[in-house]
Design an enzyme around this catalytic site. Sequence first.
Site, PDB file in Angstrom:
ATOM      1  N   ARG A  37      32.427 -59.287 -27.148  1.00 33.25           N
ATOM      2  CA  ARG A  37      33.034 -58.270 -26.357  1.00 33.25           C
ATOM      3  C   ARG A  37      33.319 -57.247 -27.578  1.00 33.25           C
ATOM      4  O   ARG A  37      33.371 -57.367 -28.706  1.00 33.25           O
ATOM      5  CB  ARG A  37      34.551 -58.587 -25.719  1.00 33.25           C
ATOM      6  CG  ARG A  37      34.267 -59.582 -24.810  1.00 33.25           C
ATOM      7  CD  ARG A  37      35.574 -60.069 -24.275  1.00 33.25           C
ATOM      8  NE  ARG A  37      35.677 -61.261 -23.121  1.00 33.25           N
ATOM      9  CZ  ARG A  37      35.471 -62.357 -23.434  1.00 33.25           C
ATOM     10  NH1 ARG A  37      35.959 -62.914 -24.589  1.00 33.25           N
ATOM     11  NH2 ARG A  37      35.549 -63.117 -22.441  1.00 33.25           N
ATOM     12  N   LYS A  44      39.629 -63.684 -25.098  1.00 31.36           N
ATOM     13  CA  LYS A  44      40.738 -63.536 -24.280  1.00 31.36           C
ATOM     14  C   LYS A  44      41.550 -64.733 -23.924  1.00 31.36           C
ATOM     15  O   LYS A  44      40.952 -65.866 -24.057  1.00 31.36           O
ATOM     16  CB  LYS A  44      40.139 -63.240 -22.908  1.00 31.36           C
ATOM     17  CG  LYS A  44      39.565 -61.902 -22.491  1.00 31.36           C
ATOM     18  CD  LYS A  44      39.087 -61.533 -21.203  1.00 31.36           C
ATOM     19  CE  LYS A  44      38.493 -60.239 -21.019  1.00 31.36           C
ATOM     20  NZ  LYS A  44      37.977 -59.863 -19.853  1.00 31.36           N
ATOM     21  N   HIS A  71      29.362 -52.892 -23.268  1.00 31.53           N
ATOM     22  CA  HIS A  71      29.471 -54.361 -22.321  1.00 31.53           C
ATOM     23  C   HIS A  71      28.329 -54.723 -21.877  1.00 31.53           C
ATOM     24  O   HIS A  71      28.001 -56.010 -21.984  1.00 31.53           O
ATOM     25  CB  HIS A  71      30.684 -54.308 -21.406  1.00 31.53           C
ATOM     26  CG  HIS A  71      31.210 -55.816 -21.026  1.00 31.53           C
ATOM     27  ND1 HIS A  71      31.907 -56.487 -22.020  1.00 31.53           N
ATOM     28  CD2 HIS A  71      31.047 -56.404 -19.893  1.00 31.53           C
ATOM     29  CE1 HIS A  71      32.185 -57.555 -21.244  1.00 31.53           C
ATOM     30  NE2 HIS A  71      31.629 -57.637 -20.098  1.00 31.53           N
ATOM     31  N   ARG A  78      26.477 -57.197 -24.129  1.00 27.52           N
ATOM     32  CA  ARG A  78      26.972 -58.411 -24.099  1.00 27.52           C
ATOM     33  C   ARG A  78      26.230 -59.015 -22.945  1.00 27.52           C
ATOM     34  O   ARG A  78      25.884 -60.282 -22.852  1.00 27.52           O
ATOM     35  CB  ARG A  78      28.300 -58.538 -23.818  1.00 27.52           C
ATOM     36  CG  ARG A  78      28.998 -59.756 -23.694  1.00 27.52           C
ATOM     37  CD  ARG A  78      30.237 -59.698 -23.905  1.00 27.52           C
ATOM     38  NE  ARG A  78      31.243 -60.613 -23.014  1.00 27.52           N
ATOM     39  CZ  ARG A  78      31.771 -61.674 -23.479  1.00 27.52           C
ATOM     40  NH1 ARG A  78      31.490 -62.241 -24.507  1.00 27.52           N
ATOM     41  NH2 ARG A  78      32.564 -62.416 -22.470  1.00 27.52           N
ATOM     42  N   HIS A  99      33.891 -67.806 -21.799  1.00 25.52           N
ATOM     43  CA  HIS A  99      34.238 -67.863 -20.541  1.00 25.52           C
ATOM     44  C   HIS A  99      35.180 -69.013 -20.014  1.00 25.52           C
ATOM     45  O   HIS A  99      34.832 -69.946 -20.713  1.00 25.52           O
ATOM     46  CB  HIS A  99      33.232 -67.693 -19.274  1.00 25.52           C
ATOM     47  CG  HIS A  99      32.536 -66.492 -19.434  1.00 25.52           C
ATOM     48  ND1 HIS A  99      31.170 -66.315 -18.771  1.00 25.52           N
ATOM     49  CD2 HIS A  99      33.009 -64.958 -19.605  1.00 25.52           C
ATOM     50  CE1 HIS A  99      30.580 -64.860 -18.867  1.00 25.52           C
ATOM     51  NE2 HIS A  99      31.743 -64.259 -19.384  1.00 25.52           N
ATOM     52  N   TYR A 144      25.189 -64.578 -13.936  1.00 23.14           N
ATOM     53  CA  TYR A 144      24.095 -64.298 -14.711  1.00 23.14           C
ATOM     54  C   TYR A 144      23.019 -65.237 -14.018  1.00 23.14           C
ATOM     55  O   TYR A 144      21.728 -64.574 -14.109  1.00 23.14           O
ATOM     56  CB  TYR A 144      24.229 -64.716 -16.251  1.00 23.14           C
ATOM     57  CG  TYR A 144      25.038 -63.873 -16.976  1.00 23.14           C
ATOM     58  CD1 TYR A 144      26.315 -64.492 -17.506  1.00 23.14           C
ATOM     59  CD2 TYR A 144      24.740 -62.451 -17.241  1.00 23.14           C
ATOM     60  CE1 TYR A 144      27.413 -63.812 -17.999  1.00 23.14           C
ATOM     61  CE2 TYR A 144      25.896 -61.905 -17.962  1.00 23.14           C
ATOM     62  CZ  TYR A 144      26.880 -62.335 -18.226  1.00 23.14           C
ATOM     63  OH  TYR A 144      27.905 -61.874 -18.830  1.00 23.14           O
TER      64      TYR A 144
END
Length: 316
Positions: free
Chosen positions: A164, A187, A255, A258, A281, A290
């Site tokens: 990110r 995150k 982004h 990525r 994730h 994806y």
Amino acid sequence: MTAPYSLTDGLRIAIADWLDLERALKGVSENTITAYRSDVTGWLSFLMHHHGAGFGTAKIADLTISDMRAWMASERGRGVGPRSLARALSAVKTFTRWIAERDGFDATGILSARSPKFTKKLPRPLTVEAAKDMISTVELQHSEPWIAARDMAVLTLLYGCGLRISEALSLTGKDVPLSDSIRITGKGNKERVVPVLPVARKAVDAYILECPYDLHDDAALFRGKRGGALNPRLISRVTEQARMQLGLPATVTPHAMRHSFATHLLTAGGDLRAIQELLGHASLSTTQAYTAVDTARLLEVYDAAHPRAKSAPNTP
């Protein structure tokens, strides 16, 4: 529009205590904290209009599904889209679970509210050629060699490592020289180890050689023109300049680099669970988005590998 009521002290304190716990125990980002505060405050403000100025924390226990439907209808009437409303409802439910546990009441009336349906936006990756063109074109956007090298290094990390933008810009002097892998805190303070391609190490090394500032251990690796930590908006701006020169769509953002990293790994036969780990994730369902962008490859694999497909007759 009716003037908003001020939340009671009890409600304000409850929100503050809940957000402190979200920040401390779950490592929620400040952007998420801001969104949570706005969503829950808006919900409680509606309830004060709906039930009267005396609405406080004790009244939350009495809320029903009808109250939730009235709030959601009001939000849609204000033009709030289904995606934003779903996000707000999620924040409301998270707050409600906490306060119900704290105060000892059954929150079924709130928690049973169904999230509005919406179509998830699929990531829009670049082609492999376009991703490479973006990196090389970004390098041409600035006349100062060290800034050009900096921008190229950042975009190379986004595409080459799947970082990110916030993760790339969180690197400090103690992270260099880059080794074969780097430990990234993403995150929710979730750590992951990301392999570093030689081309990414080379791009970062080239930036370090050109950078006029002392990149000591605790300082940001990527610097702005005056020496402070690099603002992510500058990377967004240079990315926009490059994609316009290349005639690429407005969806090409930092982004998107990525997203392209993940999609190209999948196309090359990468394992979805491994890609999940590389991206950081929390849920595999996030990574599964994806798969929808590469249906053609999945069908080719099916046709080539499935026993029934291989043994099927050529004629009807």
